[in-house]
Design an enzyme around this catalytic site. Structure first.
Site, PDB file in Angstrom:
ATOM      1  N   ASP B  92    -119.098 -98.620  46.013  1.00  0.00           N
ATOM      2  CA  ASP B  92    -118.914-100.047  45.722  1.00  0.00           C
ATOM      3  C   ASP B  92    -120.273-100.732  45.861  1.00  0.00           C
ATOM      4  O   ASP B  92    -121.281-100.085  46.151  1.00  0.00           O
ATOM      5  CB  ASP B  92    -117.837-100.650  46.626  1.00  0.00           C
ATOM      6  N   ASP B 266    -108.404 -97.229  44.236  1.00  0.00           N
ATOM      7  CA  ASP B 266    -108.857 -96.692  45.523  1.00  0.00           C
ATOM      8  C   ASP B 266    -108.266 -97.522  46.641  1.00  0.00           C
ATOM      9  O   ASP B 266    -107.944 -98.694  46.446  1.00  0.00           O
ATOM     10  CB  ASP B 266    -110.373 -96.804  45.647  1.00  0.00           C
ATOM     11  N   CYS B 304     -91.788 -82.426  50.699  1.00  0.00           N
ATOM     12  CA  CYS B 304     -93.248 -82.341  50.614  1.00  0.00           C
ATOM     13  C   CYS B 304     -93.716 -80.918  50.894  1.00  0.00           C
ATOM     14  O   CYS B 304     -93.201 -80.239  51.776  1.00  0.00           O
ATOM     15  CB  CYS B 304     -93.877 -83.309  51.608  1.00  0.00           C
ATOM     16  N   CYS B 306     -97.030 -80.171  51.580  1.00  0.00           N
ATOM     17  CA  CYS B 306     -98.385 -80.211  52.143  1.00  0.00           C
ATOM     18  C   CYS B 306     -98.481 -79.322  53.377  1.00  0.00           C
ATOM     19  O   CYS B 306     -97.468 -78.880  53.925  1.00  0.00           O
ATOM     20  CB  CYS B 306     -98.794 -81.644  52.477  1.00  0.00           C
ATOM     21  N   CYS B 309     -96.403 -80.623  56.372  1.00  0.00           N
ATOM     22  CA  CYS B 309     -94.950 -80.470  56.256  1.00  0.00           C
ATOM     23  C   CYS B 309     -94.523 -79.002  56.239  1.00  0.00           C
ATOM     24  O   CYS B 309     -93.407 -78.677  56.634  1.00  0.00           O
ATOM     25  CB  CYS B 309     -94.438 -81.208  55.029  1.00  0.00           C
ATOM     26  N   HIS B 335    -101.289 -85.329  55.138  1.00  0.00           N
ATOM     27  CA  HIS B 335    -100.018 -85.625  54.470  1.00  0.00           C
ATOM     28  C   HIS B 335    -100.124 -86.851  53.559  1.00  0.00           C
ATOM     29  O   HIS B 335     -99.711 -86.809  52.395  1.00  0.00           O
ATOM     30  CB  HIS B 335     -98.904 -85.841  55.490  1.00  0.00           C
TER      31      HIS B 335
END
Lengths: 369, 369
Positions: B92, B266, B304, B306, B309, B335
């Protein structure tokens, strides 16, 4: 299942190579055991611990009893499953932490009454309770509930204490149920008094445990005194059982212990130092916040092959610590754990090649001991 | 090298599929970009970000300028090398943080005088300075130095502000040197006023940038108003350039933005929520410290896949948060980032299959929006 295999005794000193067999895999000795106090080796995942080749980790009975509670961990399927670690775990008895509470605890023959350091609630820890908790946790190696005698301590106090520790050790062995899957180690105390160490060792080994620890060392006494006590205490322990020096984790203490025939050691030092930005290196300790590292784009230790040293500069890691970024603690923990685990691996090789004393001298020279 | 390839426009709405090509690799759009404020996505390693299939991350000019300093990062070989991330980076302009300093800053035509939130030291950020910093950082996508107008703001204020933002955008383009390797995006402002958004869009697109952002949204206004402003603002931007909605990261905002033709977004939300123990799940947000999860041995989100999980229970993660263990923040960050990155992947598939509106409805129904 638990057994210890003595593989080799050094020709140079009392150092030895061995292998411990457990339900969750083998452990090559001498070994450094990282500490996962509250069901996590701080800042690390189990996968990362495996990548570092950690063969066994510790869990702390006192902390896990208080939070989240051993019943909850039992419900979860035991400590291994709860924390996602399928290699061996050793749990302490809770005694060390409880005795460290000072005036928050009261010792009786039955056990120790104490108040939680978290919320002040009242609790009672006894040999039987410690066994129950460790049985619930399901560790591969359990420790007897003993009194860790502070330094210095009067002869009279130590005399009384080791007798109680022996009585407690017997109660532990009697109460411990899951002997098939969980090996219970006895602990030799005796302060810095040779005859009392002798007495304690005799009494504890008479009870007959599958392994023995030397407790009450590295509690503030000078290194020479610790070495002296080890010199005569290790000889009092049977050769065919593993020997565990509790609470030791600086490189020099590990060398001194292994030289005197110790097979196992544990300490929070590598991860605690890490969180404060202090690194072991082959040339001594390094404090990353030091201004001289601000524009230093080299690795923490040029002789190190860990993830941290392969990928990040001192300048970057210093920046992470200045900004309190979690990644800083992670990279430091990885490095320090790698350093000690790898040091023990090199020590095992040096014993195998009867080169331990040379290796030790070289390491001390470089480290600046 | 920088280019944008428009791959497909949805038949159902203004959503579109595209691909951005940069020196550090391609980015499939629409994309969610995790934020690595201080040269680290909080609690994560670059390797973990890759495992989550993050295609681009953000760095913050304001923070990196103050510490460790853009000269130091340039010396290190640029931000990519400094932080060990070889995929695209967007930086930015520093404007948003500087304008958020309130009475610590003073706006002039030349730029903004401000005092560091860290140590109170005096600094000056201008279009030219922002370009210099971002050139030093070496990001793949740079942002023009603009004024992010707060909500609410008077018409008079917004009128003046967008003119200055245009003058500053021109100065940015003139000063920016490394156009070959770093694409500079213009930013459209205009508050919640349609005609002023129109005016700003006209002026900014007339300057001609390789990409455009919509700034000054998600600054406290209701969701409906944000959607309304997007409705007409996106149409003012050229179709053949990427469109970036700044500061948006909740699942509903991402859906609303994509539906209106946004390609990039973002937000710090997933990692910030994570450090407070708040999780995105397919059935809405979950706060792990809630007592009802104490003995809940199921995963955070049963739908999930991931790392968190697949390997850990709610009870374990709750324990980690109660004990302030670093691993808690790590597992939660993994996660939440996985959730948003994977959500955008599913959104891309739904656009490809002209099933976006259905997918959105289903998601909203399950999430409880």
């Amino acid at each position: 299942m638990f057994s210890f295999e003595l593989i080799k005794e050094s020709k140079e000193c009392k150092a030895r190579l061995g292998k411990i067999h457990t339900n969750h895999g083998d452990i090559e000795t001498p070994i450094f055991m990282p500490v996962g106090t509250k069901a996590t080796v701080k800042a690390m995942t189990p996968e990362e611990m495996k990548e570092l080749e950690a063969q066994i980790i510790l869990g702390n009975t006192y902390h896990l009893y208080l939070r989240p509670g051993h019943e909850l961990i039992k419900e979860a399927g035991g400590l291994h499953k709860f924390m996602n670690w399928d290699r061996p775990i050793l749990t302490d008895s809770g005694g060390f932490q409880v005795f460290s509470l000072g005036n928050l605890r009261k010792i009786k023959e039955e056990g120790v009454e104490f108040r939680s350091h978290v919320d002040g609630s009242k609790h009672f820890l006894s040999p039987e309770k410690s066994m129950e908790i460790q049985n619930y946790l399901g560790s591969d190696i359990m420790m007897a509930f003993d009194e860790c005698i502070p330094y210095p301590a009067s002869r009279e106090y130590v005399e009384q204490s080791i007798k109680r520790t022996t009585r407690w050790a017997k109660r532990c062995k009697e109460f411990h149920e899951n002997t098939e899957n969980q090996a219970l180690f006895g602990i030799v105390q005796g302060g810095m008094y040779e005859d009392l160490r002798r007495e304690s060792a005799k009494q504890i080994t008479d009870i007959d445990f599958p392994g023995y620890a030397i407790g009450g060392l590295s509690v503030g006494e000078p290194r020479e005194l610790m070495c002296e006590v080890m010199d005569y205490t290790v000889d009092l322990l049977p050769k065919d059982k593993p020997r565990y020096l509790m609470g030791v984790g600086s490189p020099d203490y590990l060398f001194e212990a292994v030289e005197r025939g110790i097979d196992m050691a544990d300490c929070v030092l590598p991860t605690r130092m890490a969180r404060h930005g202090a690194f072991f290196t082959s040339r001594g300790q390094l404090t990353i916040k030091n201004a001289k590292y601000k524009r230093d784009f080299g690795p923490i230790d040029e002789n190190c092959n860990c993830y941290t040293c392969r990928n990040y500069s001192r300048a970057y890691i210093r920046h992470l610590f200045n900004e309190n970024e979690i990644l800083g603690a992670r990279l430091a923990s990885i490095h320090n754990l790698f350093f000690l685990i790898n040091l023990m691996k090199s020590i095992r090789i040096s014993i195998k090649e009867d080169n331990f004393m040379n290796f030790k001298k070289e390491f001390y020279d470089n480290y600046g001991y």
